[in-house]
Motif scaffolding. Structure first.
Motif, short mmCIF file in Angstrom:
data_model
loop_
_atom_site.label_atom_id
_atom_site.label_comp_id
_atom_site.label_asym_id
_atom_site.label_seq_id
_atom_site.Cartn_x
_atom_site.Cartn_y
_atom_site.Cartn_z
N TRP A 44 0.86 -1.19 0.00
CA TRP A 44 0.00 0.00 0.00
C TRP A 44 0.89 1.23 0.00
N LYS A 97 1.50 -6.70 -5.86
CA LYS A 97 0.11 -6.27 -5.88
C LYS A 97 0.03 -4.94 -5.13
N ILE A 110 -1.83 -1.26 -3.74
CA ILE A 110 -2.94 -0.40 -3.36
C ILE A 110 -2.39 1.02 -3.39
N SER A 161 -2.92 5.17 -3.05
CA SER A 161 -3.79 6.15 -2.41
C SER A 161 -3.26 7.57 -2.51
N LYS A 163 -2.33 3.78 -12.22
CA LYS A 163 -2.75 2.38 -12.34
C LYS A 163 -2.56 1.88 -13.77
N LYS A 183 -5.18 -1.66 -7.00
CA LYS A 183 -6.42 -1.11 -6.45
C LYS A 183 -6.16 0.33 -6.05
N ILE A 237 -7.51 3.68 -3.86
CA ILE A 237 -8.37 4.08 -2.74
C ILE A 237 -8.09 5.55 -2.43
N GLU A 272 -10.86 -1.16 3.89
CA GLU A 272 -11.01 -1.28 2.44
C GLU A 272 -9.72 -1.80 1.81
N ALA A 273 -8.58 -1.31 2.30
CA ALA A 273 -7.29 -1.74 1.76
C ALA A 273 -7.03 -3.22 2.04
N SER A 292 -9.26 -5.52 2.53
CA SER A 292 -10.21 -6.34 1.76
C SER A 292 -9.85 -6.42 0.28
N ALA A 293 -9.04 -5.49 -0.21
CA ALA A 293 -8.69 -5.47 -1.64
C ALA A 293 -8.01 -6.76 -2.07
#
Length: 264
Positions: A9, A31, A33, A35, A46, A56, A58, A74-75, A77-78
């Motif tokens: 993230w 993978k 995330i 933000s 992305k 993902k 966010i 939310e992060a 659960s991604a």
């Protein structure tokens, strides 16, 4: 350590160091995330990544640091987990102490320090539960050395060093690592977006920033430091790195040097 399938993230991922790091890590099959407050820009990052299905986005505002738990949920659960949190989001400053309104000092601390700390505290239980995790923090060379026109920015970055050094010691037995990354001058929009004394953006690039390291090159060094779980790393030019060591061993000499820096 390989980044392949690691869930990482990155905050402040819409431009500059965050954007370049995202692209670099995507090329290493992580993978991601991503933000920031700028969703449109995040979507462009992305698309620039190697495999957009493994990315993902966010929205996240570090200044809203009392409401970050839903973002963390939310992060997680991604992709079902988070392996590494890169605390890269923040804002800089260009103003003399005497000209800087206290509201500007507060905003810098709210975003750079409290936002980062609050997000970290929300992710920390997940790392403790998993018995593993890695916090990466983009601080600055001025997190080690205070220089003119950056008083509150330097203070916020110094504060991050104190907090994360303590966290590292407390959670070593939980297999949680901390890497403090200290950039020197990097050719990004950080100086354009820097706050002036009344809180408005500077809207121009510093010469030193313009001549700084390209963010793509910086990202390669940063990725290597993360992979090797370095505790603290200086990714900067020779003069900036030298300043850190002069501060440590000859602090009075560095004070004299800093007084002579151009502040125009």
């Amino acid at each position: 350590m390989s980044f392949s399938n690691k869930v990482i993230w990155i905050t402040g991922a819409s431009s500059g160091i965050g954007k370049s790091l995202a692209i670099e890590l995507s090329n290493q099959n992580a993978k991601l995330i991503l933000s920031s407050r700028k969703m449109a820009a995040l979507e462009l990052v992305k698309k620039a990544c190697k495999n957009s299905s493994n990315v993902k986005v966010i929205s996240l505002d570090l200044e809203d640091f009392t409401n970050l738990k839903p973002k963390v949920d939310e992060a997680i659960s991604a992709f079902g987990t988070i392996d590494i949190l890169v605390n890269n989001g923040g804002i800089s400053q260009r103003s003399f102490v005497k000209d800087t309104k206290i509201a500007v000092d507060k905003r810098l601390m709210d975003i750079n320090y409290l936002g980062t700390v609050a997000l970290t505290k929300e992710v920390l239980p997940h790392f403790i539960k998993n018995k593993k995790g890695h916090f990466v923090v983009t601080t600055s060379i001025v997190g080690k050395i205070g220089t003119p026109l950056r008083s509150s920015y330097a203070a916020s970055k110094h504060a991050l060093h104190g907090f994360f050094d303590s966290l590292r010691a407390e959670h070593f037995k939980d297999n949680i690592a901390v890497t403090l990354v200290c950039p020197g001058f990097v050719n990004t929009n950080v100086s354009k977006n820097a706050l002036t004394g009344d809180g408005t953006p500077q809207e121009k690039m510093d010469v030193a920033t313009q001549n700084g390291m390209l963010p793509e090159r910086f990202a390669k060094f940063m990725a290597k430091a993360i992979k090797n779980k370095k505790e603290e790393v200086y990714i900067a030019g020779a003069k900036e790195k030298l300043g850190v060591y002069v501060k440590r061993f000859f602090p009075k000499f560095l004070s004299i040097m800093i007084r002579k820096l151009s502040v125009t």
